[in-house]
Write an enzyme that holds these catalytic residues in place. Structure first.
Site, mmCIF file in Angstrom:
data_model
loop_
_atom_site.group_PDB
_atom_site.id
_atom_site.type_symbol
_atom_site.label_atom_id
_atom_site.label_comp_id
_atom_site.label_asym_id
_atom_site.label_seq_id
_atom_site.Cartn_x
_atom_site.Cartn_y
_atom_site.Cartn_z
ATOM 1 N N ASP A 1 -3.470 6.886 -1.853
ATOM 2 C CA ASP A 1 -4.760 6.496 -2.425
ATOM 3 C C ASP A 1 -4.491 5.807 -3.758
ATOM 4 O O ASP A 1 -3.396 5.917 -4.321
ATOM 5 C CB ASP A 1 -5.650 7.725 -2.629
ATOM 6 C CG ASP A 1 -7.119 7.361 -2.799
ATOM 7 O OD1 ASP A 1 -7.483 6.204 -2.520
ATOM 8 O OD2 ASP A 1 -7.905 8.235 -3.224
ATOM 9 N N HIS B 1 0.841 -1.202 0.000
ATOM 10 C CA HIS B 1 0.000 0.000 0.000
ATOM 11 C C HIS B 1 0.882 1.261 0.000
ATOM 12 O O HIS B 1 0.822 2.085 0.914
ATOM 13 C CB HIS B 1 -0.926 0.012 1.221
ATOM 14 C CG HIS B 1 -2.374 0.158 0.860
ATOM 15 N ND1 HIS B 1 -3.103 -0.861 0.284
ATOM 16 C CD2 HIS B 1 -3.220 1.216 0.958
ATOM 17 C CE1 HIS B 1 -4.349 -0.451 0.083
ATOM 18 N NE2 HIS B 1 -4.444 0.809 0.466
#
Length: 379
Positions: free
Chosen positions: A197, A193
């Protein structure tokens, strides 16, 4: 340390062999099909992939409207936000598709950050794009923003983990099947991640890129994003990511359930695409027969074929597909409408055409023919 590629069980190897066989059949079918409808199908599959992947993240635009946006139409039923997300994903997907046959291609952090900028640059600097996150990150459970599903590794670890992932993309597990490597790339990127976003779409895009680089099928036929975007499949997607990834970065966990999930996705999406190729081919042949009997030109068949397969056609799309001018395209649409083959919907701006009362019913029946998708693990 990254999440490791597992050893496949005999049943998994059997499913993988079936997927390979279907992908080979698809390649031959597409190569032998008329170029016009093949281009039509490629665009429709890309639109479906974009629509589905964005839907997973809460951005909803119908695949038909995505296809219109891809063609430059802006008068579609979607919010400005959803249009922006669709166009950004199209930009990234188009670039990914163009990389499938680059001779001196290699993976790099710069490539991944550039793809991320294409996808998220319109949010910068409110949401940082094109560079690793500088804060911690928490993934919430679907439908419950207070429940934590996963906490990504500390931001200080991200550069090192991404360097390790890039090295693996270029040289790790090269003896593994490309579909397995693609699934593992997806898992590792989404679990690192690395951005603030857009991680889910980037991970799915990376999987598509690895599959496309495998060279078996054109990129448009390779993606499983359409399959992942189906409601039941999306739920299972989140579920297996939770189960395999763990609540925090834990690369020692068993990743075989993730591979099984992806093999199911590959298999069922290949089934879906094959059924669509078959129907599309049959519709084209039936329309050519109708054209010979009814005074329809071959180029007008292109418009009728799109209506059969997607439900509608726009004059601008037909114009581009046939490389004709606006006046010629308008005359063709008017002629098809007068004959009852098409019916116009809407005013001049935003107008599109659907099947009219004289549209060949056998073609519509072929286009709407039901099919059965099997589960290779329960066969």
């Amino acid at each position: 340390m990254l999440y490791g590629t597992p050893r496949l069980e005999p049943v998994d190897l059997d499913v993988l062999e079936q997927v390979d066989a279907m992908r080979d059949q698809l390649r031959h079918a597409v190569q032998q099909a008329p170029m016009k409808w093949t281009q039509d199908l490629r665009k429709a599959l890309t639109a479906s992939a974009i629509a589905a992947s964005n839907t997973i993240e809460g951005y909803r635009v119908d695949a038909k409207d995505v296809a219109d946006l891809m063609d430059g139409e802006r008068d579609v039923e979607a919010s400005d936000e959803n249009k922006a997300e669709t166009l950004a994903y199209q930009q990234a997907m188009t670039y990914i598709q163009s990389l499938h046959d680059v001779a001196d291609f290699y993976y790099s952090k710069e490539l991944l950050n550039s793809l991320h900028w294409m996808l998220q640059g319109h949010h910068h600097p409110i949401k940082t794009a094109g560079q690793w996150r500088k804060t911690s990150i928490r993934i919430t459970a679907p439908g419950d923003e207070l429940a934590t599903d996963y906490e990504g590794p500390d931001q200080e670890l991200v550069p090192g983990l991404m360097a390790e992932l890039v090295a693996w993309l270029n040289g790790g597990d090269l003896d593994s099947h490309v579909l397995i490597r693609a699934a593992m790339a997806h898992l590792n990127l989404v679990k690192i991640h690395p951005w603030s976003d857009g991680n889910g779409r980037m991970s799915r895009s990376l999987q598509t890129l690895l599959i496309a680089r495998g060279g078996v099928l054109a990129p448009e036929f390779s993606s499983i994003e359409e399959w992942l975007g189906m409601p039941g499949n999306t739920w299972e997607y989140y579920k297996v990511l939770r189960e395999v990834g763990g609540p925090v970065w834990s690369p020692e966990r068993d990743t075989l359930p993730w591979i099984k999930f992806n093999l199911l996705a590959y298999h069922q999406q290949a089934q879906r695409v094959q059924r669509r190729v078959d129907r599309s081919n049959e519709c084209w042949m039936q329309l050519m027969e109708a054209a010979e009997a009814g005074g329809i030109t071959e180029r007008q068949v292109t418009a009728l074929h799109e209506v059969a397969m997607t439900g509608r056609v726009r004059r601008s799309r037909y114009e581009k597909a046939e490389a004709i001018n606006t006046q010629q395209a308008t005359r063709d649409m008017q002629a098809l409408t007068r004959s009852g083959l098409l019916t116009a919907v809407g005013q001049t701006k935003g107008r599109y055409y659907v099947a009219g009362p004289a549209f060949p019913q056998n073609v519509l029946a072929t286009a709407q023919r039901p099919h059965t998708i099997t589960n290779p693990y329960s066969a």
